[in-house]
Design a protein around this motif. Structure first.
Motif, PDB file in Angstrom:
ATOM      1  N   LEU A   1       0.830  -1.197   0.000  1.00  0.00           N
ATOM      2  CA  LEU A   1       0.000   0.000   0.000  1.00  0.00           C
ATOM      3  C   LEU A   1       0.870   1.254   0.000  1.00  0.00           C
ATOM      4  N   PHE A   2       1.906   1.284   0.838  1.00  0.00           N
ATOM      5  CA  PHE A   2       2.799   2.441   0.879  1.00  0.00           C
ATOM      6  C   PHE A   2       3.518   2.620  -0.453  1.00  0.00           C
ATOM      7  N   PHE A   3       3.955   1.518  -1.045  1.00  0.00           N
ATOM      8  CA  PHE A   3       4.628   1.599  -2.338  1.00  0.00           C
ATOM      9  C   PHE A   3       3.682   2.137  -3.401  1.00  0.00           C
ATOM     10  N   PHE A   4       2.433   1.691  -3.369  1.00  0.00           N
ATOM     11  CA  PHE A   4       1.447   2.163  -4.345  1.00  0.00           C
ATOM     12  C   PHE A   4       1.191   3.658  -4.181  1.00  0.00           C
ATOM     13  N   ILE A   5       1.011   4.110  -2.950  1.00  0.00           N
ATOM     14  CA  ILE A   5       0.761   5.532  -2.699  1.00  0.00           C
ATOM     15  C   ILE A   5       1.967   6.366  -3.112  1.00  0.00           C
ATOM     16  N   PHE A   6       3.153   5.909  -2.744  1.00  0.00           N
ATOM     17  CA  PHE A   6       4.383   6.623  -3.082  1.00  0.00           C
ATOM     18  C   PHE A   6       4.547   6.730  -4.598  1.00  0.00           C
ATOM     19  N   SER A   7       4.353   5.618  -5.285  1.00  0.00           N
ATOM     20  CA  SER A   7       4.524   5.636  -6.733  1.00  0.00           C
ATOM     21  C   SER A   7       3.436   6.488  -7.405  1.00  0.00           C
TER      22      SER A   7
ATOM     23  N   ASN B   1       6.691  25.257 -11.966  1.00  0.00           N
ATOM     24  CA  ASN B   1       5.913  24.019 -11.995  1.00  0.00           C
ATOM     25  C   ASN B   1       6.356  23.062 -10.899  1.00  0.00           C
ATOM     26  N   PHE B   2       7.650  22.947 -10.664  1.00  0.00           N
ATOM     27  CA  PHE B   2       8.147  22.075  -9.599  1.00  0.00           C
ATOM     28  C   PHE B   2       7.679  22.578  -8.231  1.00  0.00           C
ATOM     29  N   GLY B   3       7.694  23.873  -8.012  1.00  0.00           N
ATOM     30  CA  GLY B   3       7.227  24.434  -6.744  1.00  0.00           C
ATOM     31  C   GLY B   3       5.755  24.175  -6.511  1.00  0.00           C
ATOM     32  N   ILE B   4       4.962  24.283  -7.558  1.00  0.00           N
ATOM     33  CA  ILE B   4       3.524  24.018  -7.442  1.00  0.00           C
ATOM     34  C   ILE B   4       3.289  22.557  -7.102  1.00  0.00           C
ATOM     35  N   LEU B   5       4.011  21.660  -7.741  1.00  0.00           N
ATOM     36  CA  LEU B   5       3.863  20.233  -7.457  1.00  0.00           C
ATOM     37  C   LEU B   5       4.317  19.895  -6.033  1.00  0.00           C
ATOM     38  N   TYR B   6       5.358  20.546  -5.571  1.00  0.00           N
ATOM     39  CA  TYR B   6       5.836  20.347  -4.205  1.00  0.00           C
ATOM     40  C   TYR B   6       4.769  20.785  -3.206  1.00  0.00           C
ATOM     41  N   LEU B   7       4.165  21.934  -3.422  1.00  0.00           N
ATOM     42  CA  LEU B   7       3.117  22.411  -2.528  1.00  0.00           C
ATOM     43  C   LEU B   7       1.866  21.548  -2.608  1.00  0.00           C
ATOM     44  N   PHE B   8       1.617  20.940  -3.757  1.00  0.00           N
ATOM     45  CA  PHE B   8       0.469  20.059  -3.933  1.00  0.00           C
ATOM     46  C   PHE B   8       0.645  18.764  -3.146  1.00  0.00           C
ATOM     47  N   ALA B   9       1.849  18.222  -3.110  1.00  0.00           N
ATOM     48  CA  ALA B   9       2.092  16.922  -2.483  1.00  0.00           C
ATOM     49  C   ALA B   9       2.272  17.012  -0.971  1.00  0.00           C
TER      50      ALA B   9
ATOM     51  N   VAL C   1       1.772  14.804   4.726  1.00  0.00           N
ATOM     52  CA  VAL C   1       1.521  15.027   6.154  1.00  0.00           C
ATOM     53  C   VAL C   1       0.344  14.168   6.621  1.00  0.00           C
ATOM     54  N   ALA C   2      -0.723  14.108   5.835  1.00  0.00           N
ATOM     55  CA  ALA C   2      -1.877  13.274   6.190  1.00  0.00           C
ATOM     56  C   ALA C   2      -1.489  11.800   6.232  1.00  0.00           C
ATOM     57  N   MET C   3      -0.630  11.374   5.329  1.00  0.00           N
ATOM     58  CA  MET C   3      -0.193   9.979   5.306  1.00  0.00           C
ATOM     59  C   MET C   3       0.634   9.655   6.553  1.00  0.00           C
ATOM     60  N   VAL C   4       1.519  10.543   6.967  1.00  0.00           N
ATOM     61  CA  VAL C   4       2.326  10.312   8.169  1.00  0.00           C
ATOM     62  C   VAL C   4       1.439  10.247   9.400  1.00  0.00           C
TER      63      VAL C   4
ATOM     64  N   TYR D   1      -2.346   4.517  12.973  1.00  0.00           N
ATOM     65  CA  TYR D   1      -2.496   3.075  12.785  1.00  0.00           C
ATOM     66  C   TYR D   1      -1.563   2.305  13.723  1.00  0.00           C
ATOM     67  N   ARG D   2      -0.319   2.735  13.809  1.00  0.00           N
ATOM     68  CA  ARG D   2       0.637   2.052  14.695  1.00  0.00           C
ATOM     69  C   ARG D   2       0.210   2.156  16.159  1.00  0.00           C
ATOM     70  N   ASN D   3      -0.270   3.322  16.557  1.00  0.00           N
ATOM     71  CA  ASN D   3      -0.702   3.522  17.934  1.00  0.00           C
ATOM     72  C   ASN D   3      -1.909   2.645  18.254  1.00  0.00           C
TER      73      ASN D   3
END
Length: 90
Positions: A4-10, A46-54, A59-62, A68-70
């Motif tokens: 799942l993490f690999f899928f989200i990351f990719s 464009n790179f800055g916009i993509l960085y701000l988008f991700a 943060v939500a994923m972390v 989940y671990r807790n």
């Protein structure tokens, strides 16, 4: 879980290369600079916009991973307590 993490990351980092949305003011600035021969600003923008988008999604994923671990640790503690109480009652 790792799949799942690999899928989200990719999905986030491979799929973002095709996204090139910009606000109206940024787009006008970039078009003027490209017409004048300056191409470096457009790719940086464009790179800055993509960085701000991700960033919010990362943060939500972390937060989700930590939650989940807790909850997994908490459920293990409850199970151990139940097992001990069952053994004492037998």
């Amino acid at each position: 879980m790792r799949k799942l993490f690999f899928f989200i990351f990719s999905f986030l980092f491979v799929g973002l290369s095709n996204v090139s949305a910009q606000c109206a003011m940024c787009r006008a600035t970039v078009e003027n600079n490209v017409n004048n021969g300056e191409i470096g600003i457009a790719s940086s923008l464009n790179f800055g916009i993509l960085y701000l988008f991700a960033a919010p999604y990362l943060v939500a994923m972390v937060i989700g991973i930590l939650w989940y671990r807790n909850s997994k640790k908490h459920s293990k503690k409850i199970n151990i307590k139940e097992l001990l109480s069952r053994k004492l009652n037998s």
